[in-house]
Design an enzyme around this catalytic site. Structure first.
Site, short mmCIF file in Angstrom:
data_model
loop_
_atom_site.label_atom_id
_atom_site.label_comp_id
_atom_site.label_asym_id
_atom_site.label_seq_id
_atom_site.Cartn_x
_atom_site.Cartn_y
_atom_site.Cartn_z
N TYR A 134 0.73 -1.36 0.00
CA TYR A 134 0.03 0.01 -0.15
C TYR A 134 0.87 1.25 0.13
O TYR A 134 1.50 1.63 0.99
CB TYR A 134 -0.97 -0.02 1.20
CG TYR A 134 -1.83 -1.13 1.26
CD1 TYR A 134 -2.03 -2.20 0.35
CD2 TYR A 134 -2.47 -1.64 2.55
CE1 TYR A 134 -2.73 -3.14 0.58
CE2 TYR A 134 -2.97 -2.76 2.67
CZ TYR A 134 -3.34 -3.77 1.76
OH TYR A 134 -4.16 -4.68 2.00
N ARG A 176 -15.79 -3.57 -0.71
CA ARG A 176 -15.15 -2.21 -1.08
C ARG A 176 -16.11 -0.95 -1.24
O ARG A 176 -16.01 -0.25 -2.15
CB ARG A 176 -14.47 -2.49 -2.32
CG ARG A 176 -13.45 -3.65 -2.36
CD ARG A 176 -12.79 -3.71 -3.68
NE ARG A 176 -11.93 -4.92 -3.76
CZ ARG A 176 -10.51 -4.88 -3.10
NH1 ARG A 176 -10.09 -3.95 -2.88
NH2 ARG A 176 -9.84 -6.20 -3.08
N GLY A 177 -16.95 -1.00 -0.26
CA GLY A 177 -17.72 0.14 -0.04
C GLY A 177 -19.17 -0.21 -0.72
O GLY A 177 -20.09 0.76 -0.28
N SER A 235 -22.25 -0.42 1.57
CA SER A 235 -22.62 0.81 2.42
C SER A 235 -23.83 1.55 1.84
O SER A 235 -24.44 2.34 2.68
CB SER A 235 -21.40 1.80 2.35
OG SER A 235 -21.13 2.41 1.21
N1 LIG Z 1 -5.32 -9.16 1.89
C1 LIG Z 1 -5.64 -8.56 0.56
O1 LIG Z 1 -5.33 -8.98 -0.38
C2 LIG Z 1 -6.35 -7.16 0.82
C3 LIG Z 1 -7.16 -6.91 -0.09
C4 LIG Z 1 -8.08 -5.47 -0.04
C5 LIG Z 1 -8.29 -4.88 1.22
N2 LIG Z 1 -7.36 -5.76 2.13
C6 LIG Z 1 -7.36 -5.02 3.56
O2 LIG Z 1 -8.67 -4.92 4.09
C7 LIG Z 1 -9.06 -3.74 4.48
C8 LIG Z 1 -10.65 -3.17 4.29
O3 LIG Z 1 -11.04 -3.67 2.94
P1 LIG Z 1 -11.34 -2.57 1.84
O4 LIG Z 1 -11.01 -1.04 2.44
O5 LIG Z 1 -10.79 -2.87 0.42
O6 LIG Z 1 -12.85 -2.42 1.62
P2 LIG Z 1 -14.37 -2.52 2.63
O7 LIG Z 1 -13.89 -2.47 4.12
O8 LIG Z 1 -15.11 -3.39 2.12
O9 LIG Z 1 -14.89 -0.79 2.15
C9 LIG Z 1 -14.08 0.41 2.28
C10 LIG Z 1 -14.77 1.48 1.41
O10 LIG Z 1 -16.14 1.54 2.29
C11 LIG Z 1 -16.35 2.86 2.79
N3 LIG Z 1 -16.92 2.63 4.04
C12 LIG Z 1 -16.19 2.06 5.12
N4 LIG Z 1 -17.27 2.38 6.35
C13 LIG Z 1 -18.16 2.99 5.89
C14 LIG Z 1 -19.46 3.29 6.41
N5 LIG Z 1 -19.59 2.95 7.95
N6 LIG Z 1 -20.31 4.01 5.75
C15 LIG Z 1 -20.04 4.03 4.53
N7 LIG Z 1 -19.08 3.82 3.75
C16 LIG Z 1 -18.02 3.46 4.46
C17 LIG Z 1 -14.88 3.43 2.64
O11 LIG Z 1 -14.93 4.83 2.67
P3 LIG Z 1 -13.86 5.80 3.01
O12 LIG Z 1 -12.41 5.20 2.48
O13 LIG Z 1 -14.34 6.98 2.10
O14 LIG Z 1 -13.74 6.14 4.25
C18 LIG Z 1 -14.23 2.84 1.61
O15 LIG Z 1 -14.51 3.43 0.31
C19 LIG Z 1 -7.98 -2.93 3.70
O16 LIG Z 1 -8.01 -1.64 4.37
C20 LIG Z 1 -7.04 -3.24 3.74
O17 LIG Z 1 -6.13 -3.37 4.82
C21 LIG Z 1 -6.67 -6.59 2.27
#
Ligand SMILES: NC(=O)c1ccc[n+]([C@@H]2O[C@H](COP(=O)([O-])OP(=O)(O)OC[C@H]3O[C@@H](n4cnc5c(N)ncnc54)[C@H](OP(=O)(O)O)[C@@H]3O)[C@@H](O)[C@H]2O)c1
Length: 334
Positions: free
Chosen positions: A63, A216-217, A220
């Protein structure tokens, strides 16, 4: 406030029921993952999470690259021992800090990667160290053996793997106990259930961490049209967000939103509570305090058997919501 804690795997790692995904807090090279991030608000989000008991942070060397680990170092300065830091390696990053897009699980690379992460995180230990993707050209035994040495040296507490098959987990676990596997998991992405990975983890006493638990949002409800996503948004390349699937997925989101509203919660909270009801650790990603507070509050949401059935009736196991990655990235999943 404190959040109820759970054991992640059976090696002794204790974590809060919900973690904080930090990926979106920095961009990737010149692009943004999920819209532009504001460093001050991102750091404030980590601090707020800590105040609420959310001290489990998820990051990766990829990242940024490195910018995310550096941001975390800044946010936890002076307080490192009160956080549980999970980071990942495996996507090869060269000496010019460029991602080569190869996966490297060779023992020499493991040693190099951990030193870089320790330096960027400004710490002398990583609580949970994951192989981000399986290197299909290197036996997993070689990679895990090298990771195991890091545990012996005290540089790493526990070992994890990301997006791996049952077969790989078993081979890895035979070399050194694996504490956690992290894969995408949400109401829209249940491949680990369909492929029997969750069952293997239960049998071996390995914890499961659900990444992208809000799809990924998508779950939401904030994304109503593709135009809601900035031009350089990572999600535009994901089939699940593209024309063929977008409209039918939005219809599912609307049903989930209605169910959440009837219960007086948001659809994000319902999606997270559903994951926690399965004793799975979600790590929702956000770069703002407002969403963080809502996500942590979902720990208190109780779902009855009837509610769980209703929700799973909206998105039954096997529902085709589209693939979670483009062809290249799908090819890297074990
Ligand atoms: N191991 C892997 O290959 C891998 C791959 C992807 C992700 N990850 C990890 O998993 C974590 C979480 O996954 P992710 O960030 O991809 O997806 P997610 O948690 O499914 O969704 C993130 C998105 O949702 C929005 N969001 C979060 N809480 C919300 C709420 N209460 N109301 C409205 N919108 C909301 C965020 O907005 P804002 O950003 O605008 O706040 C962002 O756009 C990542 O940060 C990363 O650390 C790991």
């Amino acid at each position: 406030m404190d959040i109820k804690k759970i054991a992640l795997g059976n090696q002794g790692l204790i974590v809060p029921k919900i973690g904080l995904g930090c990926m979106g807090m920095t961009g990737f090279e010149e692009a943004h993952m999920y819209g532009k991030a504001d460093e001050q608000e991102a750091i404030a989000t980590i601090h707020r999470s800590f105040e609420l008991g959310g001290n489990f942070l998820d990051t990766a060397d990829l990242y940024g690259p490195f910018k995310n680990e550096q941001l975390i170092a800044k946010a936890i300065k002076g307080n490192r021992d009160h956080f549980i830091i999970a980071t990942k390696f495996g996507w090869e990053i060269d000496d010019n800090n460029k991602v080569t897009w190869a996966i490297n699980g060779k023992k020499e690379y493991v040693k190099k990667a951990v030193e870089r992460s320790l330096k960027n995180l400004k710490t002398d230990y990583i609580d949970l160290y994951y192989l981000h993707r399986l290197d299909k050209n290197t036996p997993v035994e070689e990679t895990v053996e090298a990771m195991s040495l890091l545990v012996k040296e005290g540089k790493v507490g526990y070992l994890g793997l990301s997006e791996v098959s049952s077969e790989t987990v078993k081979r890895a676990h035979a070399v050194h106990p694996i504490t956690a596997v992290q894969s995408e998991y949400s109401l829209f992405e249940r491949t680990v259930e369909e492929r029997g990975v969750l069952q293997t983890l239960n049998e071996l006493g390995i914890g499961f961490v659900a990444y992208s638990p809000l799809g990924r949002g998508f779950l939401s409800g904030n994304i109503r049209s593709l135009d809601d996503l900035p031009e350089d948004d990572f999600r535009r390349a994901i089939p699940r967000f593209q024309e063929a699937h977008f409209h039918k997925n939005i219809e599912l989101v609307k049903l989930i939103e209605t169910m959440a509203a009837d219960k007086g919660i948001t659809s994000s909270q319902l999606a997270l509570a559903w994951i926690m009801s399965k004793d799975i650790l979600p790590i929702p990603g956000t770069k703002r305090r407002k969403y963080l507070e809502q996500n942590i509050a979902s720990v208190e949401v109780e779902l009855s058997e009837a509610e769980l059935q209703k929700l799973e009736g909206i998105v039954p196991l096997g529902t085709d919501t589209g693939l979670p990655y483009d062809d290249f990235s799908m090819g890297l999943i074990d």
